[in-house]
Design an enzyme around this catalytic site. Structure first.
Site, PDB file in Angstrom:
ATOM      1  CD1 TRP A  11     -49.713  58.655  18.338  1.00  0.00           C
ATOM      2  CD2 TRP A  11     -51.906  58.260  18.548  1.00  0.00           C
ATOM      3  NE1 TRP A  11     -49.896  57.295  18.346  1.00  0.00           N
ATOM      4  CE2 TRP A  11     -51.227  57.023  18.470  1.00  0.00           C
ATOM      5  CE3 TRP A  11     -53.298  58.248  18.684  1.00  0.00           C
ATOM      6  CZ2 TRP A  11     -51.899  55.796  18.526  1.00  0.00           C
ATOM      7  CZ3 TRP A  11     -53.965  57.029  18.740  1.00  0.00           C
ATOM      8  CH2 TRP A  11     -53.268  55.818  18.655  1.00  0.00           C
ATOM      9  CG  HIS A  96     -45.572  69.895  22.880  1.00  0.00           C
ATOM     10  ND1 HIS A  96     -45.520  70.659  21.735  1.00  0.00           N
ATOM     11  CD2 HIS A  96     -44.923  68.736  22.594  1.00  0.00           C
ATOM     12  CE1 HIS A  96     -44.876  69.975  20.800  1.00  0.00           C
ATOM     13  NE2 HIS A  96     -44.510  68.807  21.295  1.00  0.00           N
ATOM     14  CD  GLU A 166     -40.537  67.843  22.245  1.00  0.00           C
ATOM     15  OE1 GLU A 166     -40.576  66.680  21.789  1.00  0.00           O
ATOM     16  OE2 GLU A 166     -41.535  68.449  22.632  1.00  0.00           O
ATOM     17  N   GLY A 237     -42.931  62.125  18.106  1.00  0.00           N
ATOM     18  CA  GLY A 237     -44.098  62.730  17.461  1.00  0.00           C
ATOM     19  C   GLY A 237     -44.431  62.034  16.156  1.00  0.00           C
TER      20      GLY A 237
HETATM   21  P1  PGA Z   1     -41.449  65.090  16.388  1.00  0.00           P
HETATM   22  O1  PGA Z   1     -42.368  65.670  17.564  1.00  0.00           O
HETATM   23  O2  PGA Z   1     -40.964  63.740  16.832  1.00  0.00           O
HETATM   24  O3  PGA Z   1     -42.351  65.018  15.204  1.00  0.00           O
HETATM   25  O4  PGA Z   1     -40.326  66.042  16.223  1.00  0.00           O
HETATM   26  C1  PGA Z   1     -41.985  65.555  18.888  1.00  0.00           C
HETATM   27  C2  PGA Z   1     -42.900  66.370  19.757  1.00  0.00           C
HETATM   28  O5  PGA Z   1     -43.325  67.456  19.322  1.00  0.00           O
HETATM   29  O6  PGA Z   1     -43.203  65.977  20.892  1.00  0.00           O
END
Ligand code: PGA
Length: 258
Positions: A11, A96, A166, A237
């Protein structure tokens, strides 16, 4: 398919009020009711955790988006892994890219947080990924991040971690650059190979690796990352802030996991 698939919401610093958080949570809870073989985890601002988990029905797991590397003491403004655990929070996102870019976290800090989270019994959701200008060196970047983050982590602890591929360039692109399932597959393989090389075949093959970065309900992209990129789930996200869209993601993944 019988293995457990993770759909993890991040979130970030949303929603703005407790009322809105309660509303969003209740809507997702309803949708997640019948999702067998899927573990839905919502990583929310820590201020909401204890309040929402106290009245939750049990179908959704709770996660934080950060934690301290210490369990207690004079660390003004910090929240410890032990505190999170005490309010029914079982997961924590670490590493992150927003924490790296905005709050100057590096692999040494992430490694300390990872150890503290594991010691408190939390499941770390460890984000790894290259930036736009690092694409050409993606393999080396992923290996360096994994080496730094996993320093002194024992083989028995690897199964307790959820690894996230990611790519920073694919986060919150809202229609911009999209990470193809093929590309994600290649990165996932590199991460798995690293784990196999350092912790053995058995552990590496069983390690949980999920995908994050602009996952949404359009064109069933969550399904593609799971089916074609062979990911064990997705980290979502922006799309996790709309119950309807997040619900579509859960339902589309449910269809392939039953
Ligand atoms: P997003 O974010 O799905 O809005 O790209 C993912 C995240 O930053 O974990």
């Amino acid at each position: 398919m019988t293995k457990e698939i993770f759909i993890i919401a991040n979130w970030k610093m949303n929603p703005q009020t407790l009322k809105d958080a309660e509303r969003l949570f209740a809507a997702v809870e309803k949708i997640a009711e019948n999702s067998e073989n899927i573990k839905v985890v919502i990583c929310m601002p820590s201020v909401y955790l204890g309040l929402l988990s106290a009245s939750a029905q049990g179908g959704i797991a709770f996660g934080s988006q950060n934690c301290s590397w210490e369990q207690r003491g004079p660390y003004t403004g910090e929240v410890s892994p032990a505190m999170l655990k005490s309010v029914n929070c079982d997961y924590v996102i670490l590493g992150h890219s927003e924490r790296k870019a905005i709050f100057a976290e590096n692999e040494e800090i992430i490694n300390k947080k990872l150890k503290a989270a594991l010691a408190a019994g939390l499941t770390p959701i460890l984000c790894i990924g290259e930036k736009e200008d690092e694409k050409e060196q993606m393999k080396g970047v992923l290996e360096n991040q994994l080496t730094g983050c996993l320093r002194d982590i024992k083989v028995g602890q690897i199964s307790k971690i959820i690894f996230v591929y990611e790519p920073v360039w694919a986060i919150s692109t809202s229609g911009g650059e999209f990470c193809s399932p093929d590309y994600a597959f290649g990165a996932g393989l590199l991460m798995r190979k690293f784990i196999i090389d350092h912790y053995g075949k058995y552990t590496g093959n069983k390690a949980k690796i999920i995908y994050g970065g602009s996952v949404d309900a359009k064109e069933k992209n969550a399904v593609l990352y799971i089916k074609e990129a062979k990911m064990d789930g997705v980290l979502v996200g922006a799309a996790s802030l709309k119950a309807e869209e997040f619900g579509k993601i859960i339902r589309s993944v449910s269809e392939i996991s039953n």
